[in-house]
Design an enzyme around this catalytic site. Structure first.
Site, PDB file in Angstrom:
ATOM      1  N   PRO A 183     -12.130 -34.653 -60.098  1.00 11.27           N
ATOM      2  CA  PRO A 183     -12.854 -35.753 -59.461  1.00 11.27           C
ATOM      3  C   PRO A 183     -13.073 -35.481 -57.974  1.00 11.27           C
ATOM      4  O   PRO A 183     -12.202 -34.948 -57.286  1.00 11.27           O
ATOM      5  CB  PRO A 183     -11.926 -36.958 -59.673  1.00 11.27           C
ATOM      6  CG  PRO A 183     -11.026 -36.571 -60.796  1.00 11.27           C
ATOM      7  CD  PRO A 183     -10.843 -35.093 -60.667  1.00 11.27           C
ATOM      8  N   GLU A 317      -3.761 -38.796 -57.836  1.00 17.47           N
ATOM      9  CA  GLU A 317      -4.455 -37.655 -57.222  1.00 17.47           C
ATOM     10  C   GLU A 317      -5.331 -36.867 -58.191  1.00 17.47           C
ATOM     11  O   GLU A 317      -5.391 -35.638 -58.148  1.00 17.47           O
ATOM     12  CB  GLU A 317      -3.446 -36.732 -56.530  1.00 17.47           C
ATOM     13  CG  GLU A 317      -2.663 -37.440 -55.434  1.00 17.47           C
ATOM     14  CD  GLU A 317      -1.853 -36.514 -54.554  1.00 17.47           C
ATOM     15  OE1 GLU A 317      -2.057 -35.288 -54.624  1.00 17.47           O
ATOM     16  OE2 GLU A 317      -1.020 -37.023 -53.781  1.00 17.47           O
ATOM     17  N   GLY A 321      -6.995 -38.891 -64.602  1.00 16.53           N
ATOM     18  CA  GLY A 321      -8.311 -39.397 -64.953  1.00 16.53           C
ATOM     19  C   GLY A 321      -9.126 -39.724 -63.724  1.00 16.53           C
ATOM     20  O   GLY A 321      -8.804 -39.308 -62.611  1.00 16.53           O
ATOM     21  N   TYR A 528       2.615 -39.912 -36.780  1.00 17.80           N
ATOM     22  CA  TYR A 528       1.617 -38.848 -36.901  1.00 17.80           C
ATOM     23  C   TYR A 528       1.963 -37.747 -35.915  1.00 17.80           C
ATOM     24  O   TYR A 528       2.150 -38.017 -34.724  1.00 17.80           O
ATOM     25  CB  TYR A 528       0.248 -39.397 -36.522  1.00 17.80           C
ATOM     26  CG  TYR A 528      -0.803 -39.369 -37.604  1.00 17.80           C
ATOM     27  CD1 TYR A 528      -1.431 -38.189 -37.947  1.00 17.80           C
ATOM     28  CD2 TYR A 528      -1.181 -40.538 -38.254  1.00 17.80           C
ATOM     29  CE1 TYR A 528      -2.422 -38.170 -38.916  1.00 17.80           C
ATOM     30  CE2 TYR A 528      -2.173 -40.528 -39.220  1.00 17.80           C
ATOM     31  CZ  TYR A 528      -2.790 -39.348 -39.549  1.00 17.80           C
ATOM     32  OH  TYR A 528      -3.776 -39.327 -40.500  1.00 17.80           O
TER      33      TYR A 528
END
Length: 608
Positions: A183, A317, A321, A528
């Site tokens: 995907p 992920e 599907g 981060y």
């Protein structure tokens, strides 16, 4: 094929005049996404017309017309890059290559699958450009290789379903003909999730969901919207805004990332303090698997019916599907929004302030804390102002903050950016509460303009990596979540480990090692990290980078941080999955995979 679909839709709009405008808008969006690689970089971040560069005068500027920074000169960037990394305009790497179809391997075509796809009318392509564009995400090693013209395994074919039923047909045909499906949503992955396994011998088909980009309905009574999963964040918010609503889910990548991608990676947004993370926003998910369609029987706000099947889907992920439709919470657009900025005497005081804000449950929609290196970096990205008066005021504020205050408090300064949303009166009360708390930790208000600029820079910072690679700089960001009592340890130790590893690996110039706190919770925060270095003199800079990044991740885990807060696992971090979820947990994940997809049709090999 594309032109036929375009005109047939226009003809239909005359038959149904009540939906004419909506159909035309959808057609334009569809046409755009079929050809999105025409306006987006195939080997860099974002739009093709938007980039940082040095002009003929040696000044940094940002091109294009899409952003507030577009068309502006950034006078401080060149000096910052030279002083931080030892770069020079005289040391420029080789030019970016043109995508040449001869550099792309010949596709492995499953003829039976192709013949059956033709009968469905679903568009498909084996064009080299289409395949390469959907064969990578945005990890450093992926983009670096593309810039050098090194194109590895890419999908053999791309298909564009336009609705849930199209996806059902594609998955059925893939199972019948033993085709591997990957995907593809917005392509913004930074976990190697979109890389094709080089050992895969089957035909690999990229299932591009970009044509599934409609809001199917809005329920104003229940404040929910039912949306196709291929819609990208900026289009979703724009369409909802036109009806007076929003989701509030704004990841840094919202311009390009898709709703289905948010679900598949368990994404988080900048304003999660009000709106929640993606798992908090989702009411109902429809996903097509090789076993059939997964969905709940109702769209109630909560169910006590055993383990929540959504949690098999969230974070899967692309291994089980394709997410096709999502029902999610929406909120009325806020009446008022205000940006702000606060300067703290040091990082410790800033973290203490954020902890107190979280403890009092008064966090604004978004609040971020930058360390001193990012504080200086933010100043380097300040655009040139045209007004003499504005320039004078900005210079005065900069002088006061960076000179006067630092003389009084001779420590590195750090900066926090709160964003408050809601009713005007409540926003102003909330803002005062946050600033009062900040003042107790030595925080000094630094103006709304700085806060707004800091927030908006979020969307252009990713473009800097491409400029860096033009001048022998490579860098990356990665994130973690960590308990409050370990935030300072994680920040200090990981930054020190990066510097130490760079030196040990032969990096000849001092690296940039910096961090910021981006999201807060009752029990911890998201941190981060950013690091970059000048790779001149290194024969294999990407290998050195990967060694440093691996060591930094080990340091995060050793200091009590998570494997990922919202980027996901993909292939990049799956080596740590077993210690993250335990042997039993891995067994559970494998069991679900074996039941739902026994033939490994969704064979991207993420997570497991």
């Amino acid at each position: 094929m594309h032109v036929f679909r375009y005109y047939s839709t226009l003809v239909s709009s005359y038959i149904y005049p009540c939906v004419c405008v909506c159909v035309c808008v959808c057609v334009c969006v569809c046409f755009f996404f079929f050809h999105r690689q025409d306006i987006m970089k195939w080997n860099g971040w974002g739009y093709s017309d938007s980039r940082f560069l040095y002009n003929k005068k040696g000044q940094a500027e940002f091109t294009g017309k899409r952003y507030r920074l577009s068309g502006m000169i950034i006078p401080g960037l060149k000096d910052w890059m030279e002083s931080t990394f030892g770069t020079s305009l005289q040391h420029k790497s080789s030019a970016t290559p043109i995508l040449n179809s001869t550099a792309v391997q010949v596709p492995t075509i499953n003829e039976a699958f192709v013949e059956e796809i033709k009968t469905t009318g679903i568009p498909f392509s084996s064009d080299a450009e289409d395949r390469v564009f959907r064969g990578h995400g945005h990890c450093l090693h992926e983009i670096f290789a593309l810039r050098e013209g090194k194109i590895g395994r890419v999908p053999d074919m791309v298909v564009w379903p336009s609705c849930h039923n199209d996806v059902v047909k594609i998955v059925e045909l893939a199972c019948k003909n033993n085709v591997c499906l990957i995907p593809f949503g917005g392509g913004t992955s930074v976990s190697s999730a979109l890389e094709c396994p080089p050992e895969e011998t089957r035909s690999i088909v990229s299932l591009d969901t970009s044509q599934m980009n409609r809001i199917l309905w809005i329920d104003e009574k229940n404040l929910t919207a039912h949306v196709e999963a291929g819609i990208v964040g900026q289009d979703l918010e724009r369409s909802l805004n036109e009806s007076g609503y929003c989701t509030g889910h704004e990841p840094d990548s919202m311009e390009f990332s898709s709703l289905g991608g948010w679900v598949a990676t368990r994404a988080s947004g900048m304003k999660k303090n009000i709106y929640g993370n993606i798992e908090d926003l989702v009411i109902h998910i429809k996903m097509v698997t090789p076993r059939g369609v997964i969905e709940k029987s109702c769209q109630g706000p909560r169910m006590s019916t055993g383990p929540d099947i959504h949690h098999f889907i969230l974070g899967s992920e692309g291994t089980l599907g394709v997410v096709t439709e999502v029902t999610m919470k929406i909120r009325p657009l806020p009446e008022y929004q205000k940006y702000g900025s606060v300067v703290f005497p040091n990082f410790e005081q800033g973290v203490a302030c954020l902890r107190e804000v979280a403890k009092r449950r008064c966090a604004p929609a978004s609040i971020r804390l930058m360390d001193n290196e990012q504080f200086k970096f933010g100043h380097a990205l300040k655009p040139q102002v045209s007004s003499i008066f504005t320039s004078f005021l900005d210079g005065l504020k900069t002088f006061y903050i960076t000179k006067v205050i630092q003389r009084l408090r001779p420590q590195p300064l750090v900066c926090g950016h709160p964003v408050v949303r809601g009713d005007r009166e409540k926003v102003l009360q909330h803002e005062k509460q946050v600033y009062d708390i900040a003042a107790k930790f030595g925080g000094l208000a630094a103006g709304e303009d700085n806060g707004q600029r800091g927030y908006m820079l979020t969307f252009v910072i990713a473009y800097l990596r491409d400029l860096g690679m033009d001048y022998y700089l490579i860098g990356e960001s990665f994130e973690t979540s960590v308990p409050w009592d370990r935030v300072l340890d994680v920040c200090r130790n990981v930054k020190a480990r990066i510097i130490r590893e760079c030196k040990d690996k032969g990096v000849q110039f001092p690296p940039l090692s910096t961090c910021r706190v981006t999201q807060t919770y009752d029990s911890g925060a998201c941190v981060y990290f950013y690091f970059a270095f000048n790779y001149r003199g290194l024969s294999d800079p990407v290998h050195v980078y990967e060694q440093v990044e691996h060591a930094a991740r080990e340091e995060i885990l050793a200091n009590g941080g998570s494997l990922s807060h919202h980027h996901g696992v993909g292939k990049l971090r799956k080596g740590w999955m077993r210690e993250t979820v335990s042997d039993v947990g891995m067994g559970m994940l494998k069991s679900v995979k074996e039941y739902v997809d026994p033939s490994n049709i969704f064979g991207n090999r993420n997570l497991l």
